[in-house]
Structure formats: structure tokens, C-alpha cells
Design a protein around this motif. Structure first.
Motif, PDB file in Angstrom:
ATOM      1  N   VAL A 150       0.834  -1.199   0.000  1.00 59.63           N
ATOM      2  CA  VAL A 150       0.000   0.000   0.000  1.00 59.63           C
ATOM      3  C   VAL A 150       0.875   1.258   0.000  1.00 59.63           C
ATOM      4  O   VAL A 150       0.607   2.216  -0.725  1.00 59.63           O
ATOM      5  CB  VAL A 150      -0.958  -0.022   1.214  1.00 59.63           C
ATOM      6  N   THR A 151       1.943   1.231   0.805  1.00 61.25           N
ATOM      7  CA  THR A 151       2.845   2.382   0.837  1.00 61.25           C
ATOM      8  C   THR A 151       3.422   2.664  -0.534  1.00 61.25           C
ATOM      9  O   THR A 151       3.430   3.811  -1.004  1.00 61.25           O
ATOM     10  CB  THR A 151       4.021   2.118   1.792  1.00 61.25           C
ATOM     11  N   ILE A 152       3.926   1.608  -1.176  1.00 62.30           N
ATOM     12  CA  ILE A 152       4.583   1.799  -2.470  1.00 62.30           C
ATOM     13  C   ILE A 152       3.588   2.348  -3.483  1.00 62.30           C
ATOM     14  O   ILE A 152       3.873   3.299  -4.218  1.00 62.30           O
ATOM     15  CB  ILE A 152       5.158   0.459  -2.985  1.00 62.30           C
ATOM     16  N   VAL A 153       2.358   1.772  -3.481  1.00 66.65           N
ATOM     17  CA  VAL A 153       1.361   2.220  -4.453  1.00 66.65           C
ATOM     18  C   VAL A 153       1.003   3.683  -4.208  1.00 66.65           C
ATOM     19  O   VAL A 153       0.970   4.496  -5.146  1.00 66.65           O
ATOM     20  CB  VAL A 153       0.101   1.326  -4.368  1.00 66.65           C
ATOM     21  N   PHE A 154       0.785   4.041  -2.944  1.00 64.69           N
ATOM     22  CA  PHE A 154       0.438   5.426  -2.657  1.00 64.69           C
ATOM     23  C   PHE A 154       1.566   6.373  -3.040  1.00 64.69           C
ATOM     24  O   PHE A 154       1.340   7.430  -3.621  1.00 64.69           O
ATOM     25  CB  PHE A 154       0.096   5.594  -1.170  1.00 64.69           C
ATOM     26  N   ALA A 155       2.790   5.998  -2.709  1.00 64.79           N
ATOM     27  CA  ALA A 155       3.922   6.867  -3.028  1.00 64.79           C
ATOM     28  C   ALA A 155       4.014   7.059  -4.535  1.00 64.79           C
ATOM     29  O   ALA A 155       4.248   8.181  -5.026  1.00 64.79           O
ATOM     30  CB  ALA A 155       5.219   6.269  -2.490  1.00 64.79           C
ATOM     31  N   LEU A 156       3.798   5.966  -5.264  1.00 62.76           N
ATOM     32  CA  LEU A 156       3.882   6.050  -6.726  1.00 62.76           C
ATOM     33  C   LEU A 156       2.779   6.951  -7.268  1.00 62.76           C
ATOM     34  O   LEU A 156       3.021   7.805  -8.142  1.00 62.76           O
ATOM     35  CB  LEU A 156       3.777   4.641  -7.308  1.00 62.76           C
ATOM     36  N   ILE A 157       1.564   6.792  -6.726  1.00 62.11           N
ATOM     37  CA  ILE A 157       0.452   7.619  -7.202  1.00 62.11           C
ATOM     38  C   ILE A 157       0.750   9.093  -6.942  1.00 62.11           C
ATOM     39  O   ILE A 157       0.601   9.947  -7.829  1.00 62.11           O
ATOM     40  CB  ILE A 157      -0.866   7.207  -6.493  1.00 62.11           C
ATOM     41  N   ILE A 158       1.221   9.386  -5.731  1.00 59.29           N
ATOM     42  CA  ILE A 158       1.481  10.794  -5.405  1.00 59.29           C
ATOM     43  C   ILE A 158       2.591  11.343  -6.291  1.00 59.29           C
ATOM     44  O   ILE A 158       2.496  12.459  -6.814  1.00 59.29           O
ATOM     45  CB  ILE A 158       1.836  10.941  -3.914  1.00 59.29           C
ATOM     46  N   ALA A 159       3.639  10.545  -6.492  1.00 56.48           N
ATOM     47  CA  ALA A 159       4.740  11.018  -7.344  1.00 56.48           C
ATOM     48  C   ALA A 159       4.247  11.284  -8.758  1.00 56.48           C
ATOM     49  O   ALA A 159       4.602  12.298  -9.375  1.00 56.48           O
ATOM     50  CB  ALA A 159       5.868   9.992  -7.357  1.00 56.48           C
ATOM     51  N   LEU A 160       3.387  10.388  -9.268  1.00 55.62           N
ATOM     52  CA  LEU A 160       2.852  10.599 -10.613  1.00 55.62           C
ATOM     53  C   LEU A 160       1.993  11.856 -10.661  1.00 55.62           C
ATOM     54  O   LEU A 160       2.029  12.617 -11.627  1.00 55.62           O
ATOM     55  CB  LEU A 160       2.004   9.390 -11.040  1.00 55.62           C
ATOM     56  N   LEU A 161       1.221  12.083  -9.593  1.00 56.27           N
ATOM     57  CA  LEU A 161       0.360  13.269  -9.556  1.00 56.27           C
ATOM     58  C   LEU A 161       1.198  14.537  -9.582  1.00 56.27           C
ATOM     59  O   LEU A 161       0.907  15.471 -10.332  1.00 56.27           O
ATOM     60  CB  LEU A 161      -0.492  13.264  -8.278  1.00 56.27           C
ATOM     61  N   ILE A 162       2.248  14.578  -8.752  1.00 51.16           N
ATOM     62  CA  ILE A 162       3.046  15.808  -8.703  1.00 51.16           C
ATOM     63  C   ILE A 162       3.826  15.985  -9.994  1.00 51.16           C
ATOM     64  O   ILE A 162       4.177  17.094 -10.362  1.00 51.16           O
ATOM     65  CB  ILE A 162       4.034  15.801  -7.528  1.00 51.16           C
ATOM     66  N   ASN A 163       4.084  14.893 -10.671  1.00 52.68           N
ATOM     67  CA  ASN A 163       4.885  14.978 -11.887  1.00 52.68           C
ATOM     68  C   ASN A 163       4.068  15.487 -13.079  1.00 52.68           C
ATOM     69  O   ASN A 163       4.615  15.770 -14.130  1.00 52.68           O
ATOM     70  CB  ASN A 163       5.483  13.608 -12.198  1.00 52.68           C
ATOM     71  N   GLN A 164       2.720  15.574 -12.916  1.00 50.88           N
ATOM     72  CA  GLN A 164       1.897  16.084 -14.014  1.00 50.88           C
ATOM     73  C   GLN A 164       2.125  17.579 -14.188  1.00 50.88           C
ATOM     74  O   GLN A 164       2.759  18.222 -13.367  1.00 50.88           O
ATOM     75  CB  GLN A 164       0.417  15.836 -13.704  1.00 50.88           C
ATOM     76  N   ASP A 165       1.552  18.091 -15.296  1.00 52.02           N
ATOM     77  CA  ASP A 165       1.618  19.527 -15.513  1.00 52.02           C
ATOM     78  C   ASP A 165       0.604  20.202 -14.614  1.00 52.02           C
ATOM     79  O   ASP A 165      -0.558  20.328 -14.959  1.00 52.02           O
ATOM     80  CB  ASP A 165       1.263  19.822 -16.980  1.00 52.02           C
ATOM     81  N   ILE A 166       1.027  20.607 -13.423  1.00 49.25           N
ATOM     82  CA  ILE A 166       0.072  21.240 -12.526  1.00 49.25           C
ATOM     83  C   ILE A 166       0.600  22.602 -12.123  1.00 49.25           C
ATOM     84  O   ILE A 166       1.788  22.888 -12.268  1.00 49.25           O
ATOM     85  CB  ILE A 166      -0.165  20.391 -11.251  1.00 49.25           C
ATOM     86  N   ARG A 167      -0.319  23.425 -11.630  1.00 54.90           N
ATOM     87  CA  ARG A 167       0.099  24.743 -11.187  1.00 54.90           C
ATOM     88  C   ARG A 167       0.710  24.645  -9.797  1.00 54.90           C
ATOM     89  O   ARG A 167       0.308  23.826  -8.989  1.00 54.90           O
ATOM     90  CB  ARG A 167      -1.103  25.674 -11.157  1.00 54.90           C
ATOM     91  N   GLY A 168       1.682  25.520  -9.526  1.00 55.16           N
ATOM     92  CA  GLY A 168       2.281  25.567  -8.193  1.00 55.16           C
ATOM     93  C   GLY A 168       3.014  24.300  -7.835  1.00 55.16           C
ATOM     94  O   GLY A 168       2.843  23.742  -6.761  1.00 55.16           O
ATOM     95  N   LYS A 169       3.859  23.813  -8.781  1.00 56.09           N
ATOM     96  CA  LYS A 169       4.594  22.572  -8.516  1.00 56.09           C
ATOM     97  C   LYS A 169       5.409  22.660  -7.239  1.00 56.09           C
ATOM     98  O   LYS A 169       5.436  21.728  -6.448  1.00 56.09           O
ATOM     99  CB  LYS A 169       5.537  22.282  -9.682  1.00 56.09           C
ATOM    100  N   GLY A 170       6.089  23.813  -7.076  1.00 59.74           N
ATOM    101  CA  GLY A 170       6.956  23.983  -5.903  1.00 59.74           C
ATOM    102  C   GLY A 170       6.168  23.835  -4.619  1.00 59.74           C
ATOM    103  O   GLY A 170       6.598  23.167  -3.680  1.00 59.74           O
TER     104      GLY A 170
END
Lengths: 354, 325
Positions: A150-170
Motif C-alpha cells: 500500500v505504501t509503495i502504491v500510494f507513493a507512486l500515485i502521489i509522485a505521478l500526480l506531482i509529476n503532471q503539468d500542474i500549477r504551483g509545482k513547488g
């Protein structure tokens, strides 16, 4: 005005260069670098050892071929040289000392340490006469089997989410860096004691009650347990998120473009490109997750072992440091087995896919 | 008549087409050209980010709001999140008590030097493990991972005695020497991070450099290091944070030295504070928010550091011209 300033600047710069060439670099080369090079040359072209392009000759007798493989081995050892020295100086003794002591009965008498050899007594005691240890250990292993994926899956999901083109990456990255800071410090245990790491909203809004009323408690209990676990798990996912994020950045974007032209959906390109590229990082994250959850100071097994070490538990069983070393080594073996199971599972699946 | 019918069918066809077009436009607006740039996907991403971010922010917000509260607010049950009057009193108490600027300087030195040396050494070691084949490599790697897996609680006592024998205790050397030899806190994980990053760099890049006459060290400094900038940054950040935050080991190793890490200082201040005021007095109630203020003062430099370094996660790949293998 500007040009003349530039000229003056240039001239002074040139004169400094000339000066440094004449009085610093030339003497340095003449008196230091060249002699050093000569010494090195002599070292490798002496009677005892003579290095040519094809062979290394020792004592004028033994001729060793300079193969690519040997060269590689030597440079490889050169790179990890620091680690070998450090291991011999700093890590070897504590590890093997604790292993050694796990076969002994250790008593601290003042500043002296009395040891008494008793082969497998400690190990036997841990499994047969310790009433709690085995039970705690089994609970720990079961919870690990659930928590780590579960940890690995969540970490991967969050990393993928932040890696998208989103506003306010920092901003987002900084928020998801918070668990790294908080979970590594003393703050986390404080927050856990105050209950600030659990979400009150889940309990407040009678979310669980709703499920119990509608479906039944047999489904509600695991869900509640999972929710509690997930919050705990998310606090331990910070470092994995960053590792995955850095790994995702290293994947060449042109591969995605090429696969898109060939008609791959984002879903497919995730399974076929993203996941295989960061597989080595998943292995590291698994190791890290297991270790960080296992050595966390509020972990049940660690609390138990520390209690034994400080002699807080039942006096009949306290045999001091030797016994705690035994418990820790058993614990370590269980940890290693869990890691092996997960890493093995990932690699087997990868081989089949090929 | 026929002509009229023809026009009618044309109009019907046109309207049908237009309907289809507006439908597809709406669809494109929702799901985008390649799904990931549509509105639907964007909304889902932001919802998930906000949801997950809330979990992490919740204790932070709790700490921040508590640290600004006056004594009355803490005792008052009706005040839950927003303090009735903001006060900087808690921060002032902690700031003065631990001499914050000096303490911060000490903490940065105590964390920065070991972190730098750990980053340097683990880059070298990770590169050696990743790119070269030599005998006993698997055994050495297993030993390395073993040093990481063993709970530090076990090796605590022998390590402490060993450092005492080496005369390293009570100074920053307890951290720097192991770190530069690749044996610092969590040293193995840094090496593993570098290992996997260097494994991701294609070998052909190194081989072409070798053909051009570059030695192993030159390949390492000119090719491998620039490609591993994200790894360098995360390793430096992790080791900095760990050395900065660690209280269990550093409390033991740094006993009796002038330099202390910030969490240790805050802890020390709390102990002093608690001994000054008896249990149950009103000043004791204030302690909780002073402690939280201390925690925030401890965490803040790390957050600022991260905010300014996280940009470099992206830059590394743009600078290189390799294509995937």
C-alpha cells in the motif's frame, strides 16, 4: 567611458593571469606536479612492478595479463575503496559484536561486562518461554505484508500526480516533503501521541457508522482498520515519493511521445514505460519502507525489545543485553525475509513479462 | 420540389454534423486530446492532491494555530482552530531561550558537513557498484544492505563503546568520519539511490567516452555526475534532514559538546522549563504551545531549503542530449 573601463579591467585581468602563470602555475608544475608524476611512473616501472600496456610484471618473473575484466575489477574496487575501509572501521565491529553477544548471558556489573556463554539458550528462550515475543512478531509480519504494498502504491500515485503539468509545482512538492521532515524527527511521535496524525473527520462524520448500518460490521471493521493504517502509511511514504519523483524526471519524454504516436493510451504507457523504468527504485523503496517502519521507535517489536534492554519487563526473563541482542537478530531475520519476499515477487513478475 | 427536398436533406445533414461536432468538442474539452490534458483529468488530479495534501498539512496547521495561542485560548475549549488573539509570545520565549540564530548556525553546520561528505562518498561508492564488475560484488552489496537493515537499537551499545574507544564522542567528528566513509545514518540507502540512478544511465554513453580517451575518473565527473543531479539533490536533502532531525543517536553521541542539533536544544529547553514550573500551574499549560513553536522553528529552515532546491529536480534531464536505449 564604458570602453575604457573595460580595457582597464581586461588589462588588469591579463596581468593577473600572466603573474599567476609565471609565479604560481609554472613553479607548481615544475616542483610539484612533475615530480609526483615521476614518482608514480617510477612506482609502476620498477623492478618489483612493471606496468606496460599489455602486461603487469611482478618481480621480473610473474607476468599478469592486463585484461579488460581485471582492469574493471581494479577500478571498481578503487571506487568503493572508501566504503570498504569505512565498513572495516565502523560497521563490522558493532554488527558482529551484537551477533556474538546474542549467544551469551550478559550482565552489566558497574562498568564491567560479565559474559557467560550459553549456546542457543537465548534463542530457545525467545521462541519457547517468552510469552509475548512470537505473537508480536507474527502480528508485525502480517501488518508488514499489508502495509508495504500500500505504501509503495500510494507513493507512486502521489509522485505521478506531482509529476503532471500542474500549477504551483513547488508548493505541492513542498507539502509532500513535509512527511520526510516530520517522520524523521521527534515531532512524529509527539503528534501521534496527541492524535494529530489521525483524521478526526472520518470519525466525526460517522462515516464508519454509516457503513455498519448499511452493510454490516464485518465489512466496516477492515475498512476502519485500513483507514487508520493508511494515515500511518502515508506518513512513511515521504521519502519514497521523492525517490520516485526524481526517477520519473529521468525518463526520457521522447519515449512517451513515440508511444503516443503509435497509439498507446496513458494507461498503457504507464505499464509499459514508466513502471519498467523505475523498477530499480521500487526495490529500493521496498527496502526503505520495511526498514523505516520496522525501526520506528513506536513499533511494537522495538518497544518490546527496548523494554527488555532496559529491564522494564518481567524480571524472570531479563537476561540483559545478550537476550535483547538475540531478539533483535531474530527480528532482523524476519525483516530480511519480508524484504526478500517482496523484492523476489517484483523480480519474478518482471522476468515473466519479458 | 426535388430541389427543395435536396436542400432540406442538406440542412438536416448539416445540423446532424454540427451536433456531432459540438459533442466531440465537449468531449475534447472534458477528456482532452490525449486524456491527460482534459478538464476531467485535471479536476481529478487537483482533488486527489488536495485530499492527500490535507492529510500532511493537518498536523502542521494544528501546530501553527496552537503556537500562536495565548494561555486563555489553550484552556478555553471553545477555541479550536483560530486563536482569539494572535500572540508571538511563544515564539519569543523559545527564540530567546535557545538563542535561535546561533543554534540554527550550529545545527546547519552539524547537518551540512556530514550531509555533504555523505553525498560525496555515496556517489563514488554507488558509481563503483553500478558500473563495474568485480569479484565479491554481490557479497559486499549484501553486507552493505545488512548494515542498513539491522535496527540501530541493536548495534547501539557496541557502536557507542567503539566511538568512545576512537575518541570521537562529543564532537562533530562522530558524524563526519563515518559519513565520509559511507557509513553514516542510513548510509546504505544513499548508496543504493546512487546505484540505481547510475544503473539507469546507458552504458554506451560511458563506452563512447572511453573510446575518446577519458579515464574512469573523468567519465565519472564529466558524464555520470551531471546526469545524476536529481539523485545528488535528493541524497543531500535526505542526509541533511536526517542529520538535522536525528535525536536518538545524536543525543547520545553529542553529549557534553557545545554544539547541539535544534531538536535537542528544544528538548533541553523543555526540560529546563518543566523544572522551573510545577505541574498544574498555568505557566505549565503554556509549555505545550511553546513546544509547538519550537517545533515550527525547527522545521521551518528545512522547508525553506527544500522549497529552493526542488526546482533542480527537473533541470537535469534537459541538459543532456542522450536518447533512450
Amino acid at each position: 567611458m564604458k570602453n575604457s573601463l573595460k580595457k582597464v579591467f581586461k588589462k588588469t585581468f591579463q596581468s593577473i593571469l600572466q603573474f599567476s602563470n609565471k609565479y604560481i602555475w609554472l613553479p607548481l608544475e615544475k616542483y610539484i606536479f612533475i615530480p609526483i608524476r615521476k614518482v608514480i611512473y617510477k612506482m609502476f616501472h620498477s623492478k618489483f612492478i612493471h606496468v606496460s600496456y599489455t602486461h603487469v610484471v611482478l618481480f621480473d618473473k610473474f607476468k599478469i595479463k592486463r585484461t579488460n575484466k581485471r582492469q574493471q575489477a581494479i577500478t571498481g574496487f578503487g571506487f568503493i575503496f572508501l566504503w570498504i575501509i569505512g565498513y572495516l572501521i565502523f560497521s563490522l565491529y558493532p554488527v558482529f559484536n551484537s551477533l556474538y553477544l546474542s549467544f551469551f548471558k550478559v550482565r552489566l556489573a558497574g562498568s564491567d561486562i560479565n559474559t557467560e556463554f550459553e549456546l542457543f539458550n537465548n534463542y530457545r528462550a525467545a521462541f519457547l518461554s517468552d510469552p509475548y515475543f512470537v505473537e508480536i512478531l507474527i502480528n508485525y509480519a502480517l501488518s508488514m505484508l499489508l502495509n508495504v504494498p500500500v505504501t509503495i502504491v500510494f507513493a507512486l500515485i502521489i509522485a505521478l500526480l506531482i509529476n503532471q503539468d500542474i500549477r504551483g509545482k513547488g508548493f505541492w512538492r513542498t507539502i509532500f516533503f513535509l512527511p520526510v521532515i516530520i517522520a524523521s524527527g521527534p515531532v512524529i511521535s509527539e503528534l501521534m501521541n496527541q492524535g494529530a496524525t489521525t483524521l478526526p473527520s472520518i470519525e466525526n462524520y460517522q462515516f464508519i457508522d454509516l457503513i455498519i448500518e448499511n452493510v454490516g460490521s464485518f465489512l466496516a471493521n477492515p475498512i476502519q482498520a485500513l483507514f487508520d493504517e493508511i494515515l500511518f502509511i502515508l506518513w512513511f511514504a515521504g521519502i519514497q515519493i521523492l525517490i520516485f519523483l526524481a526517477g520519473l524526471q529521468k525518463i526520457d519524454k521522447s519515449i512517451y511521445e513515440a508511444s503516443m504516436i503509435d497509439g498507446a493510451s496513458p494507461w498503457e504507457s504507464f505499464w509499459k514505460i514508466t513502471l519498467p523504468s523505475i523498477k530499480p527504485l521500487i526495490t529500493i523503496s521496498i527496502i526503505y519502507t520495511v526498514v523505516s517502519m520496522s525501526v520506528f521507535s513506536l513499533n511494537d517489536v522495538i518497544v518490546y525489545i527496548r523494554g527488555k534492554m532496559l529491564g522494564e519487563s518481567t524480571p524472570a526473563l531479563t537476561t540483559g543485553y545478550g537476550y535483547t541482542a538475540t531478539l533483535s537478530w531474530i527480528y532482523f531475520i524476519v525483516m530480511a525475509l519480508i524484504i526478500l519476499v517482496f523484492v523476489g515477487a517484483i523480480n519474478i513478475r518482471g522476468k515473466r513479462a519479458k | 420540389m426535388n430541389r427543395l427536398l435536396g436542400v432540406k436533406t442538406k440542412i438536416v445533414n448539416f445540423v446532424k454534423k454540427d451536433k456531432n461536432r459540438s459533442k466531440s468538442r465537449f468531449k475534447r474539452f472534458l477528456f482532452g486530446m490525449k486524456f491527460t490534458d482534459g478538464l476531467f483529468f485535471k479536476v481529478a488530479i487537483y482533488l486527489m492532491l488536495v485530499g492527500l495534501g490535507y492529510i500532511y498539512l493537518y498536523p502542521m496547521l494544528y501546530m501553527i494555530s496552537f503556537s500562536f495561542m495565548t494561555m486563555n485560548d489553550i484552556i478555553d475549549v471553545s477555541v479550536k482552530w483560530v486563536p482569539s488573539s494572535f500572540t508571538l509570545e511563544n515564539y519569543k520565549i523559545v527564540w530567546d531561550a535557545i538563542d535561535y540564530p546561533n543554534a540554527l548556525k550550529d545545527a546547519i553546520i552539524l547537518a551540512g558537513l556530514p550531509a555533504l561528505s555523505a553525498t560525496f562518498s555515496s556517489a563514488l561508492i554507488g558509481y563503483g557498484f553500478a558500473k563495474y564488475d568485480f569479484p565479491f560484488k554481490k557479497i559486499l552489496m549484501a553486507l552493505m544492505i545488512l548494515t542498513f537493515i539491522i535496527p540501530p537499537q541493536i548495534t547501539m551499545m557496541p557502536t557507542f563503546r567503539m566511538y568512545a574507544n576512537y575518541n570521537l564522542l562529543g564532537s562533530i567528528r562522530t558524524f563526519i568520519y563515518p559519513a565520509i566513509l559511507g557509513q553514516g545514518f542510513n548510509g546504505a540507502i544513499y548508496i543504493l539511490i546512487f546505484y540505481s540512478f547510475f544503473r539507469m544511465i546507458p552504458n554506451s554513453l560511458m563506452e563512447s567516452a572511453q573510446l575518446d580517451g577519458a579515464g574512469p575518473l573523468k567519465i565519472f565527473t564529466k558524464i555520470a555526475i551531471p546526469l545524476a543531479v536529481p539523485a545528488i539533490i535528493i541524497v543531500f536533502l535526505f542526509s541533511f534532514v536526517w542529520y538535522y532531525n536525528e535525536t536518538y543517536l545524536s543525543g547520545l553521541f553529542l553529549r557534553g559538546s557545545d554544539m547541539l542539533t535544534l531538536p535537542l536544544r528544544v528538548e533541553q529547553f523543555m526540560v529546563n522549563y518543566a523544572s522551573l514550573y510545577p505541574e498544574g500551574s498555568t505557566a505549565r499549560e503554556l509549555m505545550q504551545s511553546a513546544k509547538l513553536a519550537g517545533n515550527i522553528l525547527t522545521i521551518l529552515p528545512l522547508l525553506i531549503l527544500f522549497f529552493f532546491t526542488q526546482k533542480h529536480f527537473v533541470e537535469a534531464i534537459d541538459k543532456t542530449g542522450i536518447t533512450g536505449e
